[in-house]
Each structure stands twice: as structure tokens, then as C-alpha cells.
Design a protein around this motif. Structure first.
Motif, short mmCIF file in Angstrom:
data_model
loop_
_atom_site.label_atom_id
_atom_site.label_comp_id
_atom_site.label_asym_id
_atom_site.label_seq_id
_atom_site.Cartn_x
_atom_site.Cartn_y
_atom_site.Cartn_z
N ARG A 1 -5.82 0.81 14.24
CA ARG A 1 -6.11 0.29 12.88
C ARG A 1 -7.41 -0.94 12.19
N HIS B 1 -10.67 -2.79 4.51
CA HIS B 1 -10.08 -1.77 3.22
C HIS B 1 -9.22 -3.44 2.22
N VAL C 1 0.80 -2.90 5.54
CA VAL C 1 -0.28 -4.61 5.04
C VAL C 1 -0.37 -6.06 5.59
N PHE D 1 -5.78 6.35 7.43
CA PHE D 1 -5.19 5.22 8.48
C PHE D 1 -3.46 4.96 8.11
N LEU E 1 -4.29 5.26 2.07
CA LEU E 1 -5.10 5.60 3.25
C LEU E 1 -5.08 6.60 4.03
N ARG F 1 0.67 -1.41 0.07
CA ARG F 1 -0.10 0.39 -0.48
C ARG F 1 0.76 1.24 -0.15
N PRO G 1 -2.80 -6.18 9.02
CA PRO G 1 -4.15 -7.41 8.81
C PRO G 1 -4.50 -7.88 8.32
N SER H 1 -1.71 2.15 7.42
CA SER H 1 -2.30 1.26 6.60
C SER H 1 -0.80 0.70 5.63
N ARG I 1 -9.98 -1.00 11.45
CA ARG I 1 -10.75 -0.81 10.15
C ARG I 1 -9.71 -0.80 9.11
N GLU I 2 -8.63 -1.21 9.28
CA GLU I 2 -8.49 -1.22 7.85
C GLU I 2 -8.77 -2.53 7.09
N THR I 3 -8.49 -3.33 8.09
CA THR I 3 -9.86 -4.25 8.12
C THR I 3 -10.54 -4.74 6.05
#
Length: 150
Positions: free
Chosen positions: A92, A98, A71, A65, A62, A15, A74, A68, A94-96
Motif C-alpha cells: 500500500r 496516486h 482510499v 494496487f 489502479l 476509487r 493512505p 486501492s 506507493r498508493e500515496t
């Protein structure tokens, strides 16, 4: 089932760093990095992976985050599929949301860590023979026990 070992990389998901990365989490506060410095290091990383023969999938930054760019926290990825983890750091979690759609596009098998604990990929070591999960502020005792699949 593929015969490519998990420790022999031929394809990677990265990312792009966001400008907010300068406010990311740190174990030791040594001051904020510069976005330009992080971006240059990330570009060198991509070049090294490409030179090594890896196919690089670069996801967009992102801003929401800061961490993020990491990677591997998550999600845990193997040649045969991926496991969406439950990172224990509040910033972290809510990164899942994405990374999950990207993993579902790339792998036929994508599993999710069951609720009821936390496991962060930064606490996981994968060897040719086993997967070891350490405990930390981001991986609690319940997380590794919840590694049954839902």
C-alpha cells in the motif's frame, strides 16, 4: 476555516475497484471475492452516497494496487484539508503517490506525515472532539508520534 463537521459528509472521494482487488489484503482468509461482486457492491455504495446528497468524485482503478479502493487508508481527510499518511503494508505504501495530486486539487491544505514511522487510515478513528490512532501491523508506535507536519 469551514464550519462543516468532519463527521457530516457532503463530498466523498472514491476509487473504482480494480480487477486485482480479488488478491487484496485480508485479516482473515475467507477466500477471494469475485470482481463482479465487489463491483456491484461498490456501485451500490456510490448510489447510496449520491442518494444521501453527497458529491462523489470517482477515481480510476489502479490495477497495481489491489486494495486501492480503500482510499481512506493512505490519507486522512477533514473539511479543512487532508493529511497524506504512510501506510505500513508494503503493498500500500506507493498508493500515496496516486492520491496526493487529487487531494492537492481539492484542498488548499494538504500535509504529509513525516518519515520515520507508519500510520494507516484504517487504524484512525475521528470523532467530533478528537482523532484516535490505534496500533497495528500497519500503524507502528513511531507513526502517530510523527504526526508533526513536514
Amino acid at each position: 476555516m469551514t464550519t462543516t463537521p468532519v463527521y457530516r459528509f457532503n463530498s466523498v472521494i472514491l476509487r473504482a475497484p480494480s480487477r486485482s482487488i480479488v488478491n487484496g489484503l485480508r485479516a482473515v482468509d475467507t477466500g477471494n471475492p469475485t470482481y463482479e461482486g465487489v463491483k456491484a457492491e461498490h456501485e451500490a455504495y456510490i448510489a447510496a452516497l449520491t442518494d444521501a446528497g453527497c458529491e462523489v468524485t470517482l477515481l480510476p482503478a489502479l490495477e497495481e494496487f489491489p486494495d486501492s479502493v480503500f482510499v481512506e487508508d493512505p490519507a486522512l481527510v477533514f473539511s479543512e484539508g487532508a493529511v497524506i499518511l504512510r501506510p505500513g503494508a508494503e503493498t500500500r505504501m506507493r498508493e500515496t503517490q496516486h492520491i496526493a495530486p487529487v487531494l492537492r486539487e481539492k484542498f488548499a491544505t494538504v500535509l504529509e506525515l513525516a518519515e520515520g514511522g507508519y500510520a494507516d487510515g484504517g487504524d484512525i478513528l475521528t470523532t467530533p472532539d478528537q482523532v484516535m490512532i490505534g496500533l497495528s501491523a500497519r500503524t507502528d508506535r513511531k507513526g502517530p508520534r510523527r504526526c508533526r507536519i513536514v
